[in-house]
Structure formats: structure tokens, C-alpha cells
Design an enzyme around this catalytic site. Structure first.
Site, PDB file in Angstrom:
ATOM      1  N   GLU A  26       0.845  -1.198   0.000  1.00  0.00           N
ATOM      2  CA  GLU A  26       0.000   0.000   0.000  1.00  0.00           C
ATOM      3  C   GLU A  26       0.879   1.246   0.000  1.00  0.00           C
ATOM      4  O   GLU A  26       1.974   1.245   0.575  1.00  0.00           O
ATOM      5  CB  GLU A  26      -0.885  -0.007   1.258  1.00  0.00           C
ATOM      6  CG  GLU A  26      -1.719   1.254   1.415  1.00  0.00           C
ATOM      7  CD  GLU A  26      -2.835   1.125   2.454  1.00  0.00           C
ATOM      8  OE1 GLU A  26      -2.854   0.129   3.199  1.00  0.00           O
ATOM      9  OE2 GLU A  26      -3.698   2.023   2.495  1.00  0.00           O
ATOM     10  N   ASN A  71      -6.709   1.574   2.738  1.00  0.00           N
ATOM     11  CA  ASN A  71      -7.423   2.843   2.874  1.00  0.00           C
ATOM     12  C   ASN A  71      -6.976   3.854   1.815  1.00  0.00           C
ATOM     13  O   ASN A  71      -7.757   4.699   1.382  1.00  0.00           O
ATOM     14  CB  ASN A  71      -7.190   3.422   4.274  1.00  0.00           C
ATOM     15  CG  ASN A  71      -7.745   2.528   5.371  1.00  0.00           C
ATOM     16  OD1 ASN A  71      -8.581   1.666   5.114  1.00  0.00           O
ATOM     17  ND2 ASN A  71      -7.288   2.712   6.599  1.00  0.00           N
ATOM     18  N   ASN A 171     -12.201  -0.856  -0.889  1.00  0.00           N
ATOM     19  CA  ASN A 171     -11.533  -1.374   0.306  1.00  0.00           C
ATOM     20  C   ASN A 171     -12.312  -1.001   1.559  1.00  0.00           C
ATOM     21  O   ASN A 171     -12.671   0.175   1.747  1.00  0.00           O
ATOM     22  CB  ASN A 171     -10.126  -0.768   0.414  1.00  0.00           C
ATOM     23  CG  ASN A 171      -9.416  -1.203   1.689  1.00  0.00           C
ATOM     24  OD1 ASN A 171      -9.014  -2.354   1.817  1.00  0.00           O
ATOM     25  ND2 ASN A 171      -9.277  -0.279   2.642  1.00  0.00           N
ATOM     26  N   GLU A 172     -12.592  -1.962   2.397  1.00  0.00           N
ATOM     27  CA  GLU A 172     -13.207  -1.742   3.719  1.00  0.00           C
ATOM     28  C   GLU A 172     -14.289  -0.666   3.688  1.00  0.00           C
ATOM     29  O   GLU A 172     -14.296   0.251   4.516  1.00  0.00           O
ATOM     30  CB  GLU A 172     -12.139  -1.390   4.766  1.00  0.00           C
ATOM     31  CG  GLU A 172     -11.211  -2.546   5.054  1.00  0.00           C
ATOM     32  CD  GLU A 172     -10.273  -2.325   6.250  1.00  0.00           C
ATOM     33  OE1 GLU A 172     -10.147  -1.180   6.736  1.00  0.00           O
ATOM     34  OE2 GLU A 172      -9.649  -3.315   6.684  1.00  0.00           O
ATOM     35  N   TYR A 243      -6.767  -8.380  11.755  1.00  0.00           N
ATOM     36  CA  TYR A 243      -5.503  -8.059  12.422  1.00  0.00           C
ATOM     37  C   TYR A 243      -5.643  -8.480  13.880  1.00  0.00           C
ATOM     38  O   TYR A 243      -6.661  -8.199  14.505  1.00  0.00           O
ATOM     39  CB  TYR A 243      -5.206  -6.558  12.326  1.00  0.00           C
ATOM     40  CG  TYR A 243      -4.933  -6.102  10.899  1.00  0.00           C
ATOM     41  CD1 TYR A 243      -3.718  -6.364  10.295  1.00  0.00           C
ATOM     42  CD2 TYR A 243      -5.908  -5.426  10.166  1.00  0.00           C
ATOM     43  CE1 TYR A 243      -3.454  -5.969   8.990  1.00  0.00           C
ATOM     44  CE2 TYR A 243      -5.655  -5.022   8.852  1.00  0.00           C
ATOM     45  CZ  TYR A 243      -4.431  -5.301   8.281  1.00  0.00           C
ATOM     46  OH  TYR A 243      -4.171  -4.909   6.982  1.00  0.00           O
ATOM     47  N   GLU A 291      -6.490  -9.077   3.610  1.00  0.00           N
ATOM     48  CA  GLU A 291      -5.622  -8.415   4.594  1.00  0.00           C
ATOM     49  C   GLU A 291      -5.622  -9.258   5.853  1.00  0.00           C
ATOM     50  O   GLU A 291      -6.693  -9.486   6.440  1.00  0.00           O
ATOM     51  CB  GLU A 291      -6.105  -7.001   4.937  1.00  0.00           C
ATOM     52  CG  GLU A 291      -5.835  -5.975   3.852  1.00  0.00           C
ATOM     53  CD  GLU A 291      -6.158  -4.545   4.287  1.00  0.00           C
ATOM     54  OE1 GLU A 291      -5.949  -4.205   5.464  1.00  0.00           O
ATOM     55  OE2 GLU A 291      -6.638  -3.790   3.424  1.00  0.00           O
ATOM     56  N   GLN A 345       1.502  -6.239   5.641  1.00  0.00           N
ATOM     57  CA  GLN A 345       1.860  -5.931   4.278  1.00  0.00           C
ATOM     58  C   GLN A 345       3.216  -6.553   3.987  1.00  0.00           C
ATOM     59  O   GLN A 345       3.528  -7.551   4.617  1.00  0.00           O
ATOM     60  CB  GLN A 345       1.823  -4.431   4.083  1.00  0.00           C
ATOM     61  CG  GLN A 345       0.421  -3.847   4.384  1.00  0.00           C
ATOM     62  CD  GLN A 345       0.235  -2.407   3.916  1.00  0.00           C
ATOM     63  OE1 GLN A 345       1.066  -1.809   3.258  1.00  0.00           O
ATOM     64  NE2 GLN A 345      -0.891  -1.826   4.290  1.00  0.00           N
TER      65      GLN A 345
HETATM   66  O1  AHR Z   1      -3.038  -2.517   6.242  1.00  0.00           O
HETATM   67  C1  AHR Z   1      -3.278  -1.314   6.906  1.00  0.00           C
HETATM   68  C2  AHR Z   1      -4.718  -0.855   6.793  1.00  0.00           C
HETATM   69  O2  AHR Z   1      -5.542  -1.732   7.510  1.00  0.00           O
HETATM   70  C3  AHR Z   1      -5.310  -0.860   5.410  1.00  0.00           C
HETATM   71  O3  AHR Z   1      -5.032   0.297   4.701  1.00  0.00           O
HETATM   72  C4  AHR Z   1      -6.785  -0.950   5.686  1.00  0.00           C
HETATM   73  O4  AHR Z   1      -7.485  -1.581   4.647  1.00  0.00           O
HETATM   74  C5  AHR Z   1      -6.868  -1.702   7.002  1.00  0.00           C
HETATM   75  O5  AHR Z   1      -7.687  -1.069   7.891  1.00  0.00           O
END
Ligand code: AHR
Length: 491
Positions: A26, A71, A171-172, A243, A291, A345
Site C-alpha cells: 500500500e 485505505n 476497500n473496507e 488483524y 488483509e 503488508q
Molecule cells: O493494512 C493497513 C490498513 O488496515 C489498510 O489500509 C486498511 O485496509 C486496514 O484497515
């Protein structure tokens, strides 16, 4: 502690998709600039890409990489990042409050993909961008020359199409933090319009609809259901994000987290099956876990208006590496529905590789990922674990063994985490076919909180493991909080 892993070659879950060994790059912090791209580095190749980073990432044997966000994607206009570099605009980037010079864009990303044998995977802007802008990007990347945007690509140096096969529809978009966030019904309309035009431009592409950005979201599953219902056959995949972290400092609890990863996959899978049944459709959306990683320490995301600020520079320890192995083992155990997954990432930003000036080191999670991705082919086998279990505070009961197994012709890959914090595990692997010998085996083992750094780049690293005794079945003593990856030959 004795544990038996019982496997049977006639109990397959499904062929493991090579695309679960993906990554994500990203425009965020030092991921692109000073990460993969740094024309001023002593390691820069003729394209300004860092050869040392390329060499390290190459070891991960990734198959597909998602770009340009995250994002960032929701405020990105792809045309800012193509054409002569001197005429590309420098812009104020709003997702991470940074300065974006656009000197790295689509063409540079595809070049990087070609060097690493990655399939490119692009996320279009459905936050501040339009469905038509998304369609135009498909034309720029995938159309043969002869029309406006394809000719623009040729003028920029690539007469041949880039053939980008997989496209994320934003995305999201369920997250209030997302630029252009809207409720599910409005996103579904945007995504449907974009997917229709994008696929009309190139009928071979596959589209990933934005699913929920986490199981903690108030709209979890309801968002996914509405979006999938509206998109119908236009959604080839639905995205999942996750995450995790050891926020309470309770390692036993943290190492039981695979229960909740399994659960997230299984509930989203149930949702996609429900929608397919309700639509009386024979086709369904597959799961794209685009992700995933450990991320809980370096959470601040405000770049303060700087260029390439140090954001999300998480440092990983051994227990994080065990959890990264658990994510991948969960994807393998769900080979029947998880078809794409992207470690988020790659460099500096929550990444397996870190750079500082011209230096580089590989984080603990690098080794866990590589140990599995270097054994990526085969059919996932259903395994029965016979052995002791424990109860964790947040994630319920788990066996001390976390595992995945893949049958690849006359080879068997077995992945095993001993989650015990203090006890050896005597593990017996029992298959209906005879195990003849170990082809290769390696282990990742250190103190739970040990990590690597620029001064100690190999403090935590995998080492060859010679502990297997093979006699039809195979057995070994696995130390506490360790991860072992083994390839056996079968007779
Ligand atoms: O990977 C970091 C961020 O985490 C990404 O930009 C977003 O999609 C997620 O919230």
C-alpha cells in the site's frame, strides 16, 4: 505430553489454492517509498526498485500481490500515477495524512510484479472515485492497443496488456474511517455498477466485493449478505480482513486465536452459501482474505503531512510468528472456501521485511511465512488431533497442537505448532500410507518475546530439524512454543 495427528489420504478438504500465499503493498508510510522503491538507494536497480528488498521478498515465494491499498485506494486516482514522472502531481494523501508524489504507480507496480513472478491484484477507488474511473483502469491495464487508455499504456512503454486478473471493488467500505464510506445498500449499488462496467471491458477478470472489515464490526455478516445478494454473479470473491495481537500479554490465550480465525472463515463461508442458495445459483463467492497479520503495537496512522513517514512499523517476536503460521494453517484447513489471501503488508509497514537506509532485516514472521509457502502444493487433508487440550480465556478450548497437512502426490507436508508455553510435545503423525523418510524439515524456535533487528538480523530464524524418527508413521519431540514444517516422502 503425547499427541497423535491422524491423517487419511481419502479425507481431502480441497486443493490448496496457490493464491493464498499472497501479499499486499500500500502507499502507506515507508512501504513503497524507501521500501520497495528508492531510486537513491545503493541497492536501486535501473527501475529504482531496491534489489535487496526484491531478493528478500523473492524468498517468500508469493504468488499474488494486492495494490495500491488499503485505505489509500479510496482516495487514489490511478491517472495521477501514470505517464512521465515529471508531469505526475504531488498530492495531499488523506487516508494516512501524507504527501504522495506519485512517482510509483501502475506501471512501476506491474514491473515489480514481473520481477517477482507475482500476479498483480488491483483495488479500485470506490470511495472518492467513480465506477467509470475503475472501468478506465481496467482498459489501461488489460485492453489490447487501439483504444484511448490502452494506447496511453502503450505510450507509457507497455504495448502488451498487463493482464491483471483480479480486481477489488474498493476497500473496507463498511468502515466509518474509509474515505467515501456508505451503508451496505449504497456500496452494493456502486460496486455493482463498477463491476458491470469493468467486466464489460474485460470479461476475463474476477471481482472481489468488499466484505466486512472484521468480525467486530456492528454490521458483520449483514453487510456481507446485502452486498453479495445485490452483486449476484458479479462477485467472484468476498473479502475478509483480520488483524490480531497479544494485547493482554497472555500468550496462552494469544496462541489459541486460531479458533477465532477458523470461526471468522466459517461464518463468512456460511453467509456466502446462504446467499447462493437463496439466489438458487450454482455459483458462489469464494473467500478472499486480502488483509491479515498481527498488528497491535504501532497503531498510529497520521503521517503529519510528511513524505514517507514511519507509520505502522510493527516489530514482531516469536509468538507473532507462531500466529502468522496459524493464519496460514487455518487457510489450508479451509482450502474448500479460502482461495486468495494476502499478508498485510510486505515492507516496513506491518511487514516481514524492514529497511533502514541501505540496511535490511527479516522479521520473525518472514520465516514462518516462508516455511509454509515453500511447501505450497497439494491437497489439504482433514486431520484428527488426539491429545491434550487447554481452555483459553477469550478463544475457548484448543488442542496444544495446531496443524495443517497437505498431500502432494508421494509427498506429505505437515505443519505443526506446539502451543504449550513450557512442555515438550511428543507428536506422532499417522497416515494411512506409509511414511518412508523425511525429505526436509525445519523448525522456528526461540524465547516467546525474542525478535530480530538491524543489530541481530538472524536472532530468530528457522533451522534444519533432525528430530523425526520414521517407521511407517513419524514421531518427534517438539519443544514448547515452536513451529515445525516438514516434507515427508511416502512409499
Ligand atoms: O493494512 C493497513 C490498513 O488496515 C489498510 O489500509 C486498511 O485496509 C486496514 O484497515
Amino acid at each position: 505430553m503425547e499427541t497423535k495427528l491422524v491423517l487419511h489420504s481419502q479425507f481431502p478438504i480441497g486443493e490448496v489454492s496457490p493464491l493464498i500465499f499472497g501479499g499486499f503493498l500500500e502507499h502507506l508510510g515507508r512501504s513503497i517509498y524507501t521500501g520497495v522503491y528508492d531510486p537513491d538507494s545503493a541497492h536501486a536497480d535501473g527501475d529504482g526498485l531496491r534489489q535487496d528488498v526484491i531478493d528478500a521478498l523473492g524468498e517468500l515465494e508469493m504468488t499474488i500481490v494486492r495494490y495500491p491499498g488499503g485505505n489509500f485506494a479510496s482516495g487514489y486516482h490511478w491517472r495521477d500515477g501514470v505517464g512521465p514522472k515529471e508531469s505526475r502531481p504531488t498530492v495531499r494523501e488523506l487516508a494516512w495524512q501524507s504527501i504522495e508524489p506519485n512517482t510509483f504507480g501502475t506501471d512501476e507496480f506491474v514491473k515489480l510484479c514481473r520481477k517477482l513472478d507475482w500476479q498483480p491484484m488491483l483495488a479500485v477507488n470506490l470511495g472518492t472515485g467513480s465506477p467509470e474511473e475503475a472501468r478506465d483502469w481496467v482498459e489501461y491495464c488489460n485492453a489490447p492497443i487501439g483504444t484511448r487508455f490502452a494506447d496511453e499504456r502503450a505510450a507509457n512503454g507497455s504495448a502488451d496488456p498487463f493482464d491483471v486478473p483480479i480486481w477489488c471493488l474498493g476497500n473496507e467500505m463498511d468502515g466509518p474511517w474509509q474515505l467515501g464510506h456508505v451503508p451496505a445498500d449504497q456500496y452494493a449499488i456502486r460496486a455493482q455498477q463498477a463491476a458491470k462496467m469493468m467486466k464489460n471491458c474485460d470479461r476475463s477478470i474476477a471481482a472481489v466485493a468488499c466484505g466486512s472489515s472484521g468480525s467486530q464490526m456492528p454490521t458483520f455478516l449483514e453487510w456481507d449478505r446485502q452486498v453479495l445478494e445485490h452483486l449476484g454473479d458479479l462477485a467472484d470473491y468476498v473479502s475478509l480482513h483480520r488483524y490480531v495481537g497479544n494485547r493482554t500479554g497472555d500468550s496462552a490465550d494469544y496462541l489459541a486465536i486460531s479458533n477465532s480465525i477458523d470461526r471468522q472463515i466459517e461464518t463468512v463461508d456460511a453467509c456466502t452459501r446462504l446467499v447462493a442458495e437463496q439466489r438458487r445459483s450454482s455459483s458462489r463467492a469464494w473467500l478472499c482474505f486480502d488483509e491479515w497479520n498481527v498488528w497491535y503495537r504501532a497503531r498510529g496512522g497520521d503521517g503529519g503531512g510528511a513524505f514517507a513517514p514511519a507509520l505502522l512499523e510493527e516489530r514482531y517476536n516469536l509468538e507473532d510468528a507462531l500466529v502468522v503460521a496459524m493464519f496460514l494453517m487455518s487457510f489450508i484447513r479451509h482450502a474448500d472456501c479460502v482461495k486468495i489471501a494476502n499478508l498485510a503488508q510486505l515492507v516496513n509497514v506491518i511487514g516481514p521485511v524492514m529497511t533502514r537506509g541501505d540496511e535490511l532485516f527479516k522479521q520473525t514472521i518472514f520465516h514462518a511465512f516462508r516455511m509454509i509457502s515453500s511447501r505450497k502444493t497439494g491437497v489439504s487433508l482433514r486431520g484428527a488431533v488426539v491429545g491434550p487440550r487447554y481452555s483459553s480465556d477469550r478463544y475457548g478450548e484448543v488442542a496444544y497442537l495446531d496443524h495443517a497437512a497437505m498431500l502432494d502426490g508421494d509427498h506429505l507436508h505437515v505443519f505443526a505448532v506446539n502451543r504449550s508455553l513450557d512442555k515438550d510435545m511428543r507428536l506422532v503423525v499417522d497416515l494411512d500410507r506409509s511414511i518412508a523418510k523425511v525429505v526436509d524439515a525445519e523448525m522456528l524456535h526461540a524465547e516467546l518475546r525474542d525478535e530480530n533487528g538491524f543489530d541481530a538480523p538472524d536472532h530468530v530464524s528457522s533451522a534444519p530439524f533432525n528430530g523425526w524418527v520414521v517407521h511407517g508413521s513419524a514421531e518427534a519431540i517438539l519443544p514448547p512454543h515452536s513451529f515445525t514444517a516438514t516434507t515427508f516422502a511416502l512409499t
